[in-house]
Design an enzyme around this catalytic site. Structure first.
Site, PDB file in Angstrom:
ATOM      1  N   ASP A 117       0.825  -1.210   0.000  1.00 56.12           N
ATOM      2  CA  ASP A 117       0.000   0.000   0.000  1.00 56.12           C
ATOM      3  C   ASP A 117       0.858   1.260   0.000  1.00 56.12           C
ATOM      4  OD1 ASP A 117       0.618  -0.931   2.738  1.00 56.12           O
ATOM      5  OD2 ASP A 117      -0.401   0.902   3.370  1.00 56.12           O
ATOM      6  N   GLU A 126      -0.132  -1.107   5.722  1.00 54.07           N
ATOM      7  CA  GLU A 126       0.900  -0.691   6.673  1.00 54.07           C
ATOM      8  C   GLU A 126       0.731   0.776   7.029  1.00 54.07           C
ATOM      9  OE1 GLU A 126       4.734   1.058   7.988  1.00 54.07           O
ATOM     10  OE2 GLU A 126       3.565   1.521   6.200  1.00 54.07           O
ATOM     11  N   GLU A 127       0.317   1.578   6.046  1.00 52.60           N
ATOM     12  CA  GLU A 127       0.200   3.018   6.267  1.00 52.60           C
ATOM     13  C   GLU A 127      -0.984   3.392   7.157  1.00 52.60           C
ATOM     14  OE1 GLU A 127       2.485   4.899   5.594  1.00 52.60           O
ATOM     15  OE2 GLU A 127       3.563   4.270   3.794  1.00 52.60           O
TER      16      GLU A 127
END
Length: 375
Positions: free
Chosen positions: A71, A133-134
């Protein structure tokens, strides 16, 4: 395909955090299978997002994980000089959203895969690519939970976040929460009949900010900048119109903790301050948004020594940004950060990576293969 061609394909997928990522996961999975890897794709609980795990070399034995996330952050800034989802080359720079954070590392791992597959590896090399992850590393815990079914206990994990190809042994942990205050609406001419949620939240934020200042007194860990834990109120929202007493207000708070301090424990005083508002007639809410532990790999560890050999550089003691490395370490897997690009270029318009950085990263990964190959 060379690394630039692979990066161009990855950048073309607008895999923005919090959105479905099946297209990019499918493409990576097909590429890995064609290169000779064994691939497993896992659907996350969201129902439209996937983690990917691929292995080259023997299916049994303890090997190494190359970890990255698929991502990227949104690319809505007006300052972009070109389409952020079309790779643009200019001199030695390759521009596009995610070039540095962190599709550059993914491209290097994928470009090295055919060569790794052709080696007579004594131990496996695994690619572990996660989603969201963000948004606080939401995808990788599901992948880590599956590892016992996917491989023998890994010797270590290399998390390819941008570090200018200098390995990093430690980072801070983080936790973030959303606070909610619910009051009572009404006409602004009769504030005595309502409960103003924004006013209550403003007082709470003042108290929380003062608490945040107290963290500057330590404990200290001087490998970090700043060398203490920190707190920030990053978002506030509430109200409908200036002549309506606002009955709801939210704010998002994050803490970043030095090693040996639980990030979530730093938020307990915030929870206590929020609870006081109940005595004033307000309803309150507390929603955990994200949390991940810090990373602390000993200087003399086998993994740090290996990365010193592979990169030719002494590992850096610490950085203040966070990664998935702490979650791997929490699961009992030694972890270290090492990837192409500079974190200072991430999350901003005209994000770029240098061709030489990609070459250095691909070489490092192929050298890892040589280290694990039979002579």
């Amino acid at each position: 395909m060379d690394v630039k061609e692979i990066l161009a394909r990855l950048i073309a997928f607008p895999s923005v955090v919090g959105t479905p990522n099946g297209a990019i996961a499918d493409w990576i999975g097909d590429y890995c299978r064609t290169a000779g890897a064994d691939v497993t794709v896992h659907l996350g609980p969201e129902g439209d997002r996937y983690n990917l795990f691929a292995t080259v070399g023997p299916r049994e034995g303890r090997g190494y994980i190359l970890s990255g996330h698929m991502d990227v952050v949104p690319a809505g800034e007006r300052e972009w000089s070109s389409d952020p989802f079309v790779l643009r080359a200019e001199d030695d720079r390759l521009y596009g959203r995610g070039t540095t954070d962190m599709k550059g590392f993914l491209a290097c791992a994928l470009a090295a895969l055919p060569k790794l597959a052709a080696m007579n590896l004594r131990r496996p090399i695994h690619l572990a690519f996660s989603y969201d992850e963000e948004a606080g590393s939401r995808g990788v815990p599901h992948l880590i939970a599956e590892l016992p079914n996917l491989c023998d206990a890994p010797l270590g994990a290399i998390i390819g976040e941008p570090s200018r190809m200098q390995a990093v042994r430690a980072h801070k942990g983080k936790a973030a929460v959303r606070l909610e205050v619910i009051g009572r609406s009404g006409h602004s001419s009769r504030p005595d009949l309502g409960l103003n949620a924004i006013h209550a939240m403003a007082n709470l934020i003042t108290a929380v900010a003062e608490y945040g200042k107290s963290l500057t007194s330590g404990p200290f860990h001087h490998d970090f900048a700043p060398p203490y834990s920190s707190l920030q109120v990053g978002v506030i929202a509430g109200g409908q119109a200036v002549n309506i007493i606002p009955d709801r207000c939210i704010c998002d708070v994050e803490v970043r903790a030095v090693p040996d301090i639980s990030p979530s424990s730093l938020l307990e005083p915030v929870r206590a301050k929020l609870a006081v508002l109940r005595d004033q007639g307000f309803e309150v809410g507390w929603q955990e948004l994200s949390a991940y532990p810090g990373l602390a790999l000993p200087e003399g560890s086998q993994l740090a020594t290996l990365l010193r050999e592979l990169t030719g550089q002494e590992p850096l003691a610490a950085v203040s940004y966070g990664t998935e490395a702490g979650l791997y370490q929490q699961a009992g897997i030694d972890s270290i950060i090492c990837g192409p690009g500079d974190i200072g270029r991430a999350h901003r318009p005209d994000e770029y990576i240098e061709v030489g950085e990609l070459a250095a990263c691909q070489t490092m990964i192929e050298e890892l293969g040589t280290h694990l190959a039979e002579g």
